[in-house]
Design an enzyme around this catalytic site. Structure first.
Site, PDB file in Angstrom:
ATOM      1  N   HIS A 195       0.828  -1.214   0.000  1.00  0.00           N
ATOM      2  CA  HIS A 195       0.000   0.000   0.000  1.00  0.00           C
ATOM      3  C   HIS A 195       0.865   1.268   0.000  1.00  0.00           C
ATOM      4  O   HIS A 195       0.446   2.318   0.494  1.00  0.00           O
ATOM      5  CB  HIS A 195      -0.955   0.034   1.202  1.00  0.00           C
ATOM      6  CG  HIS A 195      -1.828  -1.166   1.315  1.00  0.00           C
ATOM      7  ND1 HIS A 195      -3.038  -1.279   0.663  1.00  0.00           N
ATOM      8  CD2 HIS A 195      -1.652  -2.332   2.003  1.00  0.00           C
ATOM      9  CE1 HIS A 195      -3.588  -2.450   0.947  1.00  0.00           C
ATOM     10  NE2 HIS A 195      -2.767  -3.107   1.758  1.00  0.00           N
ATOM     11  N   SER A 202      15.211  19.283 -16.647  1.00  0.00           N
ATOM     12  CA  SER A 202      14.347  20.452 -16.538  1.00  0.00           C
ATOM     13  C   SER A 202      14.934  21.608 -17.322  1.00  0.00           C
ATOM     14  O   SER A 202      16.152  21.797 -17.369  1.00  0.00           O
ATOM     15  CB  SER A 202      14.183  20.859 -15.074  1.00  0.00           C
ATOM     16  OG  SER A 202      13.461  22.070 -14.963  1.00  0.00           O
ATOM     17  N   LYS A 222      18.493  18.948 -12.238  1.00  0.00           N
ATOM     18  CA  LYS A 222      17.414  17.965 -12.076  1.00  0.00           C
ATOM     19  C   LYS A 222      17.559  16.862 -13.124  1.00  0.00           C
ATOM     20  O   LYS A 222      17.743  17.134 -14.307  1.00  0.00           O
ATOM     21  CB  LYS A 222      16.053  18.645 -12.222  1.00  0.00           C
ATOM     22  CG  LYS A 222      14.874  17.776 -11.812  1.00  0.00           C
ATOM     23  CD  LYS A 222      13.601  18.610 -11.806  1.00  0.00           C
ATOM     24  CE  LYS A 222      12.431  17.832 -11.225  1.00  0.00           C
ATOM     25  NZ  LYS A 222      11.994  16.758 -12.114  1.00  0.00           N
ATOM     26  N   GLU A 268       9.753   6.409 -17.636  1.00  0.00           N
ATOM     27  CA  GLU A 268       8.593   7.187 -18.062  1.00  0.00           C
ATOM     28  C   GLU A 268       8.195   6.849 -19.497  1.00  0.00           C
ATOM     29  O   GLU A 268       6.998   6.713 -19.805  1.00  0.00           O
ATOM     30  CB  GLU A 268       8.900   8.679 -17.933  1.00  0.00           C
ATOM     31  CG  GLU A 268       8.920   9.171 -16.494  1.00  0.00           C
ATOM     32  CD  GLU A 268       9.269  10.642 -16.363  1.00  0.00           C
ATOM     33  OE1 GLU A 268       9.116  11.161 -15.251  1.00  0.00           O
ATOM     34  OE2 GLU A 268       9.691  11.259 -17.370  1.00  0.00           O
TER      35      GLU A 268
END
Length: 473
Positions: free
Chosen positions: A195, A325, A331, A338
């Site tokens: 969970h 970014s 970053k 993805e």
């Protein structure tokens, strides 16, 4: 539409049609181009055209062996079909995927292109009366209704088993890459999560091993469908009866395709089912859908484990492949996982399309074959590429952050679960809550709240032992 100066006149059963002067197709293909152009701009893939060329090549060989196709015509069709199969003339297959549901337009396209190429080899220029006829010779013993489903099965099977970049090889490459990381990090105990909340510990090897098992199980599901996928509709012609073809034609064509490809294709057990349904394509798509589900899970786990570097889990560090970014310097994003999740979303959507298309079969023919072909082959190709990318540019070079993982495990209050048999669930829950609320080590709170010795606490709360509870059995 080409201007008259750049066209030649071609004729079919509906009359005369202007065709681009240098086009290898004829009148029927041009009608389809005119009818369907502008719908999507999507055309059949290289995999499909390769398979379609193989079907025409094998059929010509069988018709020649049966004595129905003279030597010169057979040789010319053979050479032309090989060129089509090899991709030399893909630009001459311009028809939109969204066309007649049987794929008749594309079968006709192949017949016309191969006939014109064959006639050129025989010294007959485009637009002249020539010995090789697209229907009488190239399409001899065939119908769109058995050719197109045959090409779908051949293309899909070969796309799966291709040893270089096929789906099986790509998935196994990913499983092997995961196995390497699992073995290298099997001694690292990490916090398990259920969970998305802290749970009992597992090793990195156990977690990664589960991913490898997912992938190998997916390969097994796909393998189980290969014999069914390798059955071909060819020989059923219009409705499955085999009208206008010789007895044994389908079996002989399947054998020739097997010889050409090295894959064991066979004639369909039931030609009526093979043409009236797309159930096999739907089943294979279902296996691809499940594979997408597996890859989605793995890619998302990698994203979670890589999250941070300060405010996330930071259990692993994925390779830094590109700046993440345009505004935040330094970053780095998990770009490969993805991309994989987007592939999986597309494959899941493709499966829905294939399911709807397959159930739309009516009586003796499945009538959404082109969109089934497109989506099935796209799913295979996308999953193959995604698996290779995930293996080569994410899993292979990821780094397990051992010290940080050990620190997270040490502070995990859920380890108190191991004390349930010793002090009971309620006391264990109280200790876990106190340790979490006070930000203290579980072992320290346990020492305060129980009579257990330090040695007993260490033994009961040893993360390695908790990840292998039956090692001492």
């Amino acid at each position: 539409m080409p201007t008259p100066a750049h066209t030649r006149a071609e004729r079919d059963s509906l009359g005369e049609v202007p065709v681009p002067a240098d086009a290898l197709w004829g009148a029927s293909t041009q009608r389809a181009v005119d009818n369907f152009s502008g719908i999507s701009g999507l055309v059949f893939s290289r995999r499909f055209l390769h398979a379609l060329g193989l079907v025409k090549l094998a059929a010509a060989g069988v018709n020649h062996a049966l004595g129905d196709l003279p030597d010169d015509l057979a040789d010319a069709i053979d050479a032309a079909a090989r060129d089509v199969a090899d991709g030399a003339h893909d630009a001459h297959f311009p028809i939109d995927v969204f066309q007649t549901g049987s794929g008749t337009s594309t079968n006709t396209n192949a017949n016309e292109v191969i006939a014109n190429l064959a006639n050129r080899r025989l010294g007959r220029p485009l637009g002249t009366k020539a010995p090789v006829h697209p229907n009488d010779h190239v399409n001899m013993g065939q119908s769109s209704n058995d050719v197109i489903p045959t090409a779908i099965h051949v293309a899909a099977a070969l796309a799966i088993v291709d040893p270089t970049d096929g789906l099986r090889a790509s998935l196994l490459r990913l499983a092997d890459a995961i196995d390497v990381q699992a073995r290298a990090n099997d001694d690292v105990v990490k916090t398990g999560r259920t969970h998305l909340m802290d749970a009992m510990p597992v090793t990195v090897g156990q977690a990664f091993g589960a991913w490898a098992s997912q992938i190998r199980t997916a390969v097994g599901r796909i393998d189980a469908l290969l014999p069914e996928l390798s059955q071909l509709a060819i020989g059923g012609t219009a409705v499955g009866t085999g009208i206008n073809t010789r007895a044994g034609f389908g079996k002989a064509v399947a054998a020739r395709i097997s010889a050409l490809t090295g894959h064991p294709f066979s004639e369909a057990d039931d030609h009526f089912m093979a043409q009236a349904t797309s159930d096999t394509a739907a089943a294979v798509s279902g296996a691809l859908n499940a594979t997408a589900v597996s890859l989605m899970k793995i890619a998302n786990d990698l994203r979670w484990m890589n999250s941070g570097p300060q405010a996330g889990l930071a259990e692993i560090t994925l390779p830094a492949l590109q700046p993440g970014s345009s505004i935040m310097p330094g970053k780095i994003n998990p770009v490969i996982p993805e991309a994989v999740t987007m592939v999986c979303a597309q494959v899941i959507g493709n499966h829905t399309t294939i399911t709807v298309a397959a159930q739309a079969a009516n009586f003796e023919l499945s009538v959404m074959l082109p969109v089934i072909a497109r989506n099935l082959l796209e799913s295979i190709a996308f999953l193959s590429g995604a698996a290779r990318a995930l293996a080569d540019r994410a899993v292979r070079d990821l780094v397990v952050n051992r010290d940080h993982i050990a620190d997270l495990v040490e502070r995990n209050p859920i380890l108190v679960t191991a004390l349930n048999p010793v002090i009971g669930y309620d006391r264990a829950a109280k200790i876990a809550k106190q340790a979490y609320a006070e930000g203290r080590r579980l072992k320290d709170v346990t020492a305060e709240q129980t009579d257990l010795t330090a040695e007993e606490i260490d033994r009961h709360l040893d993360p390695v032992a908790l990840a292998h509870p039956h090692a001492r059995d």
